[in-house]
Structures are given as structure tokens and as C-alpha cells.
Motif scaffolding. Structure first.
Motif, PDB file in Angstrom:
ATOM      1  N   HIS A 108       0.865  -1.183   0.000  1.00  0.00           N
ATOM      2  CA  HIS A 108       0.000   0.000   0.000  1.00  0.00           C
ATOM      3  C   HIS A 108       0.895   1.225   0.000  1.00  0.00           C
ATOM      4  N   ASN A 109       0.823   2.026  -1.071  1.00  0.00           N
ATOM      5  CA  ASN A 109       1.711   3.187  -1.230  1.00  0.00           C
ATOM      6  C   ASN A 109       3.172   2.784  -1.055  1.00  0.00           C
TER       7      ASN A 109
ATOM      8  N   GLU B 287      -7.274   4.223   1.493  1.00  0.00           N
ATOM      9  CA  GLU B 287      -7.196   4.768   0.141  1.00  0.00           C
ATOM     10  C   GLU B 287      -5.737   4.892  -0.279  1.00  0.00           C
ATOM     11  N   GLY B 288      -5.460   4.653  -1.563  1.00  0.00           N
ATOM     12  CA  GLY B 288      -4.093   4.795  -2.050  1.00  0.00           C
ATOM     13  C   GLY B 288      -3.769   3.806  -3.147  1.00  0.00           C
TER      14      GLY B 288
ATOM     15  N   LYS C 291       0.768  -0.660 -10.294  1.00  0.00           N
ATOM     16  CA  LYS C 291       0.037  -0.054  -9.184  1.00  0.00           C
ATOM     17  C   LYS C 291      -1.357   0.344  -9.645  1.00  0.00           C
TER      18      LYS C 291
ATOM     19  N   SER D 198      -8.168   5.749   5.455  1.00  0.00           N
ATOM     20  CA  SER D 198      -6.744   5.448   5.567  1.00  0.00           C
ATOM     21  C   SER D 198      -6.314   4.341   4.605  1.00  0.00           C
TER      22      SER D 198
ATOM     23  N   TYR E 298      -2.121   0.400  -4.617  1.00  0.00           N
ATOM     24  CA  TYR E 298      -1.836  -0.978  -4.218  1.00  0.00           C
ATOM     25  C   TYR E 298      -1.144  -1.712  -5.357  1.00  0.00           C
TER      26      TYR E 298
ATOM     27  N   TRP F 253      -4.900   2.578  -8.085  1.00  0.00           N
ATOM     28  CA  TRP F 253      -5.457   3.420  -7.029  1.00  0.00           C
ATOM     29  C   TRP F 253      -6.783   2.851  -6.559  1.00  0.00           C
TER      30      TRP F 253
END
Length: 224
Positions: A175-176, A198-199, A212, A196, A201, A214
Motif C-alpha cells: 500500500h503506497n 485509500e491509495g 500499481k 486510511s 496498491y 489506485w
């Protein structure tokens, strides 16, 4: 563009409203006889209505796909819709240039240059939601993650698959760019999503990483 501001050290342009949903580039100029730099890389900016008049669905229902996969993009709404996209290779274009359109559904066979942002648009300028599609080469895994934003409090499961759509085990999830767990596992299960989570992966299997993607998290709708 009209409304942009400029100075000696920085320039800016305020984006507001769905009519500004587009791809943008910039360049600089200097000197009394102005000499311009090359254009920057294009960047797509989504600025549409948070409550769109239509919905774009993707089948198979995931963000990442392999090259040569077939995908269907369907517009659902009370109007005539066309499927549009923005890619780094071609910029803004309609399904008629790169897919097969039947009513409000566009089908296409994916290649690396089809990675981009897809949406539905009516003749009167109404927009659907936007969907990211990422095309992976055939040498690494893909992350299976939600196409649409997930709602706070809902469960979500992320997984990692190979070209044959086999669910991979002994996978590490990030994650991030931070390792989520110290151990490998088959799936990443989140029982109740929060902001929290969100981001970006990605997953890693046998030393090979997926692209990656989002994962967006929206607030719980109190009206439901």
C-alpha cells in the motif's frame, strides 16, 4: 488557456466544473522574442459531477488486465452515450476509433497503449464516472482490485492473478509502496474500509510485481 495566470517563477490554471475534464500539457516561454520549451507529458484531469447522470461498468470487473484480453465497457443511463478515453499515446478519442460499439457498449482487445482513463459522455456534455484501465505485459501478475470507489465500512478483497487467471498464493501486498504484512498470503482482506486504506496498491509474486492501481474510498452515504 483563458483564466490561467503566469509569473516569472510559476504558472497556474484553476480547474473547476466538468467542462474542464480533459488532458492538459504545459510549456514555458522566455525572452522578448519568445522561445518555447517542448510540451510536458500529457496529464488527464477528471473534474466531473460527483453525482453523474450515467454509470460506466467494466467486464471483467477489475482495473488491471493483460495484453490481448478482451474487455467490455457499458454505459448505463437515460440518454444516448458514447464511450471515450484519454491515453498517453492517442490523447482524447472515441470508441469508434479503437473498439466496436454496439448501442452503449464498447468492446475492444487490449494492448499496452490502451492504458488510460475511460468514461461515458452524452451529446449534451453530461459525464459518467471515470474508470482507470491498466494493461500489463504477459510476464508479471496483475492486481485484482475494485474498478469503482469503495464505501467506508464495506469489506474489500484484493488478489493477485497470472495470465491464466489463476489465483496466486505466497503473495506480498503493498500500500503506497509499503509492505502491508510481513508474511505472504493468497488475498488481502480488509473487513471494513476507511479513508486510511485509500491509495495505490500492488502485489508481488516470485519476485515479479504487478502495476500499481489506485483504490478510492468514499464516505458512507447517509441517505441510503
Amino acid at each position: 488557456m483563458p483564466g490561467s495566470t503566469s509569473g516569472t517563477e510559476e504558472s497556474s490554471f484553476l480547474i473547476n466544473g466538468q467542462n474542464h475534464t480533459a488532458g492538459y500539457v504545459c510549456r514555458a516561454g522566455r525572452g522578448e522574442t519568445v522561445f518555447y520549451t517542448d510540451y510536458s507529458q500529457p496529464k488527464f484531469v477528471w473534474s466531473a459531477d460527483p453525482h453523474p447522470a450515467a454509470s460506466l461498468s467494466v467486464s471483467p470487473d477489475r482495473v488491471q488486465h493483460f495484453s490481448s484480453d478482451s474487455v467490455s465497457l457499458s454505459c448505463e443511463g437515460n440518454s444516448e452515450w458514447r464511450v471515450r478515453r484519454f491515453t498517453k499515446k492517442d490523447g482524447l478519442s472515441d470508441c469508434s476509433y479503437w473498439g466496436n460499439l454496439h448501442r452503449s457498449t464498447c468492446t475492444l482487445k487490449l494492448y499496452w497503449y490502451d492504458s488510460g482513463v475511460y468514461w461515458c459522455e452524452s451529446g449534451s456534455g453530461e459525464f459518467s464516472n471515470a474508470v482507470n484501465i491498466t494493461v500489463q505485459n504477459n510476464y508479471g501478475p496483475i492486481l485484482v482490485s475494485p474498478v469503482h470507489p469503495v464505501t467506508e465500512g464495506d469489506p474489500v478483497t484484493l488478489s493477485c492473478r497470472d495470465k491464466q487467471q489463476k489465483l496466486l498464493s505466497k503473495v506480498f501486498f503493498y500500500h503506497n509502496d509499503k509492505l502491508v504484512h510481513n508474511d505472504s498470503r493468497e488475498e488481502l482482506k480488509i473487513s471494513a474500509v476507511s479513508k486510511s486504506h485509500e491509495g495505490f496498491y500492488k502485489c508481488k509474486h516470485s519476485g515479479k510485481e504487478s502495476p500499481k492501481s489506485w483504490m478510492a474510498v468514499r464516505g458512507e452515504d447517509k441517505n441510503i
